[in-house]
Design a protein around this motif. Structure first.
Motif, PDB file in Angstrom:
ATOM      1  N   HIS A 135      16.363  -7.559-166.648  1.00 38.46           N
ATOM      2  CA  HIS A 135      17.131  -7.944-165.459  1.00 38.46           C
ATOM      3  C   HIS A 135      18.633  -7.805-165.691  1.00 38.46           C
ATOM      4  CE1 HIS A 135      13.541  -9.341-163.359  1.00 38.46           C
ATOM      5  NE2 HIS A 135      13.163  -9.847-164.513  1.00 38.46           N
ATOM      6  N   GLU A 159      18.532  -7.449-156.451  1.00 40.46           N
ATOM      7  CA  GLU A 159      17.522  -8.497-156.588  1.00 40.46           C
ATOM      8  C   GLU A 159      17.894  -9.754-155.814  1.00 40.46           C
ATOM      9  OE1 GLU A 159      15.640  -9.146-160.406  1.00 40.46           O
ATOM     10  OE2 GLU A 159      16.610  -7.351-161.204  1.00 40.46           O
ATOM     11  N   GLU A 184      19.714 -14.158-157.465  1.00 43.67           N
ATOM     12  CA  GLU A 184      19.699 -13.514-158.774  1.00 43.67           C
ATOM     13  C   GLU A 184      21.117 -13.178-159.221  1.00 43.67           C
ATOM     14  OE1 GLU A 184      18.400 -11.426-162.325  1.00 43.67           O
ATOM     15  OE2 GLU A 184      17.872 -13.225-161.177  1.00 43.67           O
ATOM     16  N   HIS A 209      15.318 -16.100-166.118  1.00 37.49           N
ATOM     17  CA  HIS A 209      14.799 -15.553-164.867  1.00 37.49           C
ATOM     18  C   HIS A 209      13.670 -16.443-164.351  1.00 37.49           C
ATOM     19  CE1 HIS A 209      12.750 -12.721-162.131  1.00 37.49           C
ATOM     20  NE2 HIS A 209      13.953 -12.174-161.998  1.00 37.49           N
TER      21      HIS A 209
END
Length: 567
Positions: free
Chosen positions: A110, A135, A139, A149
């Motif tokens: 991510h 995202e 996020e 996450h």
């Protein structure tokens, strides 16, 4: 404020104009008589896109040199700081898209590795690009503030501390409160003077990001927003104002990395509408390099992927806080310097965690398959071998279960070429890093023609699957933006699917990704589709096709023809 020799019209300001825009900059002679000016160095980058390891192919060269890679970028930044007149007066900034559309090494986590790397490299402030919203807003806030996450946890087994720099977002507002998602600006004090940084992304972000990514947000005009916050900064005694803007333009092909030849694009209009109190615009988004003066402002861009750093030198009047002079140079991030050992250790750590997944072979190609577009009636807005291949893969993933008869792929979703020979999972991921779902929907033949006409409204030709054939008339009429169906660029009766001429009244099952299905890239005509069924991730479809069809060759570019070819 205004820069002598760049904004000559400011000399005749009336008292009313001075009240509106602030005091006129000191002249060089006046500056000589007073305290020594403050030297401030800005080091700027944009559109890094998680390229921790040196990018390959054409993405890894610029100005005839191999360039990029965060190990080299960090070293160059350190050397530029050391070369500055006052190291402590150096501020490192970025104009968005630091993350998103990233190689697997960053995207698999991510993009936490990229944020860690740029924090270590000394980044201070960054605007938010459209890909920072890939995202969603929550996020992005996690990326800024830290924490594991919510679904994947701390994938590398260590806590994620958040960014060591501040994201700024002046024109992305939360619809629930009307307040900016992130701080709109920052004030940085250097040797007693204040430098203001306003950060923002392009107003058109909702058109190029999935609707889920921008849910709950409203984006406002770039110039109007910059002017609003410039006024607020001046009320706080800030006279040196820098805008970090994720929007840009392009110069003519003859221009070098430090030129400004025939500059076009949104940045020109935006800079021309900006308040005279704004001195520097660090821009991005278009992945271009330029070094311009527009409307008396220094306007720069450092291409993409960490291949350039813009070295900006400001002289600021110590008494008034005004900019006396501003100059910039785009510096190539060459690979002939020592690697930063901390960045090397970071890359090695994440590569170890990533393990054998990246190196797994998923297919093989007989030749390199590129995303370069065919020249279609005098433009490059045509087919692409790799784009066609991806469309074929998406059709193969949905023709049986969803009865799809055609598939279309957006050019912006094809991010890298495929080399000849074995194809690894990492290479496939680099081509399609967005994790979009395939969506199969019903369109009438008439609606399909509307979609194809809209290509010429938004200046993006969709890559068609092998089942699609149609003819374009270069002399046809481009539809108005309000009515894409009114165009006559696509010859009526020429569209066929699987060898059968399309009936405007009949219904056809068509596959696109969820970004396009939601009207992305301006394809609002696709939102008229009905009976939507969401399928697998686009990358999974691509990998499955490579595995099943290997060795894969480059598809022919024969799906879109023109009347000039006698089609």
């Amino acid at each position: 404020m205004s820069i002598p020799g760049m904004r000559r019209a400011a000399v005749g300001l009336t008292a009313l104009a001075v009240a509106a825009f602030g005091a006129v900059t000191s002249t060089p002679d006046q500056a000589e008589a007073g305290p020594k000016p403050v030297d401030v160095t800005l080091l700027a980058l944009n559109d890094f896109h998680g390229n921790l390891e040196p990018p390959s192919g054409s993405s890894g060269t610029i100005a005839g040199q191999t360039a990029g890679g965060v190990e080299y970028l960090a070293t160059h930044l350190a050397e530029l700081r050391a070369a500055a007149k006052k190291k402590k007066n150096t501020i490192t900034v970025a104009a968005g898209d630091l993350i998103g559309a990233s190689p697997l090494l960053s995207a698999a986590f991510h993009d936490e590795p990229t944020i860690e790397a740029l924090s270590m490299a000394g980044l201070d402030y960054a605007s938010v690009g459209n890909h920072e919203f890939d995202e969603g807003a929550n996020e992005l806030l996690r990326i800024q503030n830290g924490g594991c996450h919510p679904v994947d946890g701390c994938a590398d087994g260590t806590p994620y501390k958040g960014a060591g720099f501040q994201y700024l977002s002046a024109n992305a507002f939360k619809t629930s409160t009307g307040r900016p998602l992130l701080p709109p600006y920052a004030i940085h004090k250097v040797d007693g003077v204040k430098v203001g940084f306003i950060g923002m992304t392009l107003e058109g972000t909702p058109e190029i990001v999935s609707q889920e990514g921008v849910a709950g947000l409203r984006f406002t005009d770039e110039a109007e927003t910059a002017n609003r916050y410039a006024r607020e900064l001046r009320r706080k005694g800030v006279q040196t104002i820098v805008v970090l803007l994720h929007e840009g333009g392009a110069q003519a092909a003859s221009g070098g990395i430090n030129d400004c030849v025939g500059m076009t694009g949104p940045i020109v209009d935006i800079a021309n509408r900006m308040d005279p109190s704004i001195d520097v615009v660090v821009s991005g988004h278009t992945h271009q390099a330029y070094n311009c003066e527009i409307n008396g402002k220094l306007v720069t861009s450092a291409s993409s992927f960490g291949r350039l750093v813009t070295d900006i030198d400001l002289k600021i009047d110590r008494r008034s806080g005004d900019v006396l002079s501003a100059k910039a140079e785009n510096v190539v991030v060459t690979r002939d310097v020592a690697k930063d050992p901390r960045q090397t250790a970071l890359i090695e750590r994440y590569n170890t965690v990533l393990g054998p997944v990246a190196d797994r072979q998923v297919g093989e190609t007989t030749t390199a398959i590129t995303r370069s577009q065919e020249n279609l009636f005098g433009t490059t807005m045509g087919e692409s071998a790799l784009g066609n291949l991806i469309a074929d893969a998406q059709l193969a993933a949905t023709d049986d279960e969803q009865n799809a008869v055609a598939a279309f792929m957006n050019p912006g979703g094809v991010r890298a070429d495929v080399d000849a020979g074995p194809v690894t999972y990492e290479e496939a991921f680099t081509v399609q890093p967005f994790a979009n779902n395939l969506v199969t929907l019903d369109l009438t033949g008439a609606q399909l023609y509307c979609v194809l006409e809209q290509q010429f409204v938004v200046n993006r030709v969709l890559y068609p699957s092998s089942t699609v054939r149609y003819v374009v008339d270069p002399n046809g009429t481009t539809a108005p933006a309000t009515d894409p169906c009114a165009g006559t660029r696509v010859v009526r009766g020429s569209l066929s699917l699987g060898g059968t001429t399309v009936d405007p009244a009949a219904t056809y099952r068509v596959t696109v990704n969820n970004f396009l299905a939601g009207g992305g890239d301006g394809f609002s005509a696709l939102t008229a589709g009905t009976n939507l069924v969401t399928g697998m991730i686009d990358l999974d479809a691509f990998v499955a096709y490579l595995t099943a069809e290997s060795p894969v060759s480059a598809p022919a570019l024969d799906r879109i023809r023109t009347t000039a070819e006698g089609a």
